[in-house]
Design a protein around this motif. Structure first.
Motif, PDB file in Angstrom:
ATOM      1  N   GLU A 144      -9.294  -2.060   3.841  1.00 35.90           N
ATOM      2  CA  GLU A 144      -8.170  -1.184   4.154  1.00 35.90           C
ATOM      3  C   GLU A 144      -7.459  -0.717   2.898  1.00 35.90           C
ATOM      4  OE1 GLU A 144      -4.386  -4.067   4.628  1.00 35.90           O
ATOM      5  OE2 GLU A 144      -4.421  -1.888   4.696  1.00 35.90           O
ATOM      6  N   SER A 179       0.860  -1.179   0.000  1.00 34.04           N
ATOM      7  CA  SER A 179       0.000   0.000   0.000  1.00 34.04           C
ATOM      8  C   SER A 179       0.897   1.231   0.000  1.00 34.04           C
ATOM      9  CB  SER A 179      -0.916  -0.004   1.221  1.00 34.04           C
ATOM     10  OG  SER A 179      -0.240   0.492   2.350  1.00 34.04           O
ATOM     11  N   ASN A 230     -11.019   2.251   2.055  1.00 38.16           N
ATOM     12  CA  ASN A 230     -11.024   3.292   3.085  1.00 38.16           C
ATOM     13  C   ASN A 230     -10.744   4.667   2.465  1.00 38.16           C
ATOM     14  OD1 ASN A 230     -10.640   4.918   5.308  1.00 38.16           O
ATOM     15  ND2 ASN A 230      -9.697   3.267   6.502  1.00 38.16           N
ATOM     16  N   ARG A 288     -10.166   7.403   3.674  1.00 40.28           N
ATOM     17  CA  ARG A 288      -9.133   8.168   4.357  1.00 40.28           C
ATOM     18  C   ARG A 288      -7.752   7.759   3.848  1.00 40.28           C
ATOM     19  NH1 ARG A 288      -8.287   7.304  10.539  1.00 40.28           N
ATOM     20  NH2 ARG A 288      -6.600   8.801  10.834  1.00 40.28           N
ATOM     21  N   LEU A 289      -7.638   6.537   3.379  1.00 42.38           N
ATOM     22  CA  LEU A 289      -6.321   6.007   3.015  1.00 42.38           C
ATOM     23  C   LEU A 289      -6.160   5.806   1.515  1.00 42.38           C
ATOM     24  CD1 LEU A 289      -6.119   3.155   5.666  1.00 42.38           C
ATOM     25  CD2 LEU A 289      -5.477   5.553   5.935  1.00 42.38           C
ATOM     26  N   GLY A 327       0.810   3.989   1.515  1.00 38.41           N
ATOM     27  CA  GLY A 327       1.124   4.523   2.837  1.00 38.41           C
ATOM     28  C   GLY A 327       2.260   3.763   3.498  1.00 38.41           C
ATOM     29  N   LYS A 328       2.208   2.442   3.379  1.00 41.65           N
ATOM     30  CA  LYS A 328       3.249   1.620   4.000  1.00 41.65           C
ATOM     31  C   LYS A 328       4.581   1.821   3.286  1.00 41.65           C
ATOM     32  CE  LYS A 328       0.851  -2.039   5.602  1.00 41.65           C
ATOM     33  NZ  LYS A 328       0.028  -2.676   4.621  1.00 41.65           N
TER      34      LYS A 328
END
Lengths: 277, 230
Positions: free
Chosen positions: A175, A68, A144, A146-147, A70-71
């Motif tokens: 997610e 992902s 999600n 937000r993500l 973000g990660k």
């Protein structure tokens, strides 16, 4: 005791071989470098194909770490050994540039994602949008918001269709876009907004059925990529540049399109938006 | 500091861990008793199944549960025919998944405690005409108390710390399936590190306190044993 001289001779012979071997390895390493890319999961299928195509024309080797965005971003901030970052959005690339971790000149919008309201349930086939509007489903899966940019786009679509409130109690949130797909594919959610690229190849859906959401119903899902600033050897820098050039060439662009993404620079977006609408 | 959604997540987590621990003690104690005493050839397979969640990646468990509890899965078909709908994305689904996931942490300490007692106490009680039920309640259980305390604490703490399985089957619904670990994950992924820090710190302090209490308790118990004998 008598065997000692022989042992010495064997050791010295082995060490000569080792030195020769390592010299050989170092020599070939200057010819073919190995680079590592950090790539958002939604882009895994086209990237795998592009890398294969690149490696067939180049002596360089490319390793890809999917995850992902973000990660991957967190990993990059903590010194992960990636040469370039292919995000699922634009924010994370901007973030890295403002933090001085990426080369702003290299920034490209490599793909624009498209949304599909997808179902694995054959009784809903062809009537996905009607089902969404009439509420004839138990769960609607979205990523999600937000993500995941695809989740944020899905919320914009619901807002545009004035279904934000009606669907609130029925929404389940993955997610990331891969998990959202899993919710729908397993039948636990009857409908879900996923990335077209997850179920699309060469102009056809590879599984299930769905309503491809017009680009006019949401902000474009722009996915940006950037070369990261690292202390690198010249060889690896050359290999990265070679891949960068290949990635923006026609062959790679055609692969990206085949997986249901739109390509082209962001400035062309408004024109295509009218086309799609 | 902690926002309202964080507090909702904390409350939900405690509710989940409490429910699961209670159910596990009710279901796990007889299972542990049976495992400790049986000569059955099923002992091996049952032990293996109980221990599986210890070694399986939570994603594997979550993935199979999603399919197993889904409309095409055997459990999903059963719950649908009972008019209960399907379990993923519900609190009941999380309870079911957590039962499996935390099972070894409850069953094993109790089983070990019962096995450590040996048979002598129960046999002596039997010669004094204590029936099996009587022996279980008045000999086995009291002697297994330290194991049961350990099981309770570990079962509760492990459910609080559960993440992968819940992420796979929860659907991230506030107040229903969004527990603390998922909330922290969301904060981190959204780069809201300050909020993530607060919740993570709360979790860390909680886990440390629980484990510290557990080990202090165990030490005191060991000391008592030393003085009075087993």
């Amino acid at each position: 005791m008598a065997s000692r001289p022989i042992q010495y001779r064997m050791i010295s012979r082995a060490s000569v071989a080792l030195v020769a071997l390592s010299a050989l390895l170092r020599c070939s390493a200057t010819l073919a470098e190995e680079i590592t890319l950090a790539v958002a999961s939604n882009f895994s299928a086209p990237m795998t194909e592009i890398v294969t195509a690149f490696e067939s024309t180049s002596e360089h080797r490319v390793r890809v770490a999917f995850g992902s965005s973000g990660k991957l971003l967190a990993q990059i901030q903590h010194g992960a050994p990636f040469e370039a970052f292919f995000s699922a959005d634009q924010d994370k690339v901007s973030y890295l540039i403002s933090a001085g971790s990426a080369d702003p000149a290299s920034r490209i919008t490599y793909a624009r994602g498209r949304l599909i309201l997808w179902t694995a349930n054959s009784t809903l086939a062809g009537g996905e949008r009607q089902a969404l509007e009439s509420g004839a489903f138990r769960h609607l899966a979205i990523a999600n918001p937000r993500l995941a940019p695809y989740g944020a786009a899905a919320m914009e679509v619901l807002h545009a269709l004035k279904l934000e409130d009606e669907t609130r109690a029925k929404r389940v949130v993955g997610e990331n876009i891969a998990q959202t797909y899993q919710y729908v594919a397993s039948g636990n959610a009857q409908l879900g907004f996923i990335a077209l690229s997850q179920v699309f190849l060469n102009g056809n859906l590879t599984a299930g059925s769905g309503w491809i959401v017009p680009d006019t119903l949401h902000q474009p899902i722009r996915q940006d990529a950037v070369i990261l600033q690292r202390d690198r050897e010249q060889g690896r820098r050359t290999a990265t540049d070679a891949f960068w050039a290949f990635f923006q060439g026609q062959q790679a662009q055609r692969i990206i399109e085949r997986y249901g993404y739109r390509v082209g620079t962001p400035t062309q977006t408004p024109v295509e938006k009218v086309d799609a609408g | 500091m902690l926002g309202e959604s964080d507090l909702t997540a904390i409350w939900l987590t405690l509710k989940l861990a409490g429910t699961v621990t209670l159910l596990l003690l009710i279901l796990g104690t007889p299972l542990a008793y049976w495992l400790a005493n049986t000569q059955s050839r099923w002992k091996g397979p049952v032990s293996a199944v109980v221990t599986l969640p210890l070694v399986l990646p939570p994603t594997v468990l979550g993935f199979y549960l999603l399919i197993f509890m889904g409309p095409a899965g055997p459990m999903g078909k059963l719950t649908e025919s009972l008019g209960l709908g399907t379990l993923p994305f519900t609190f009941a689904g999380l309870v079911f998944a957590s039962l499996l996931y935390s099972m070894p942490f409850v069953v094993q300490p109790i089983q070990n405690a019962i096995e450590a007692q040996g048979r002598r106490h129960a046999e002596v009680a039997a010669t004094l005409r204590a029936g099996p039920w009587d022996r279980f309640w008045h000999i086995t259980l009291p002697l297994a108390k330290p194991g049961i305390v350990t099981a309770t604490v570990l079962g509760f703490a492990h459910t609080v710390g559960e993440f992968g399985v819940i992420l796979m089957i929860g659907g991230n619904i506030p107040g229903e399936t969004r527990v603390v670990s998922v909330q922290i994950y969301d904060h981190v992924e959204a780069l809201e590190y300050a909020r993530a820090h607060w919740l993570s710190a709360a979790m860390l302090v909680f886990s440390f306190t629980v484990l510290l209490a557990l080990y202090t308790l165990q030490r005191r118990h060991a000391a008592l044993r030393w003085r009075y004998g087993p």
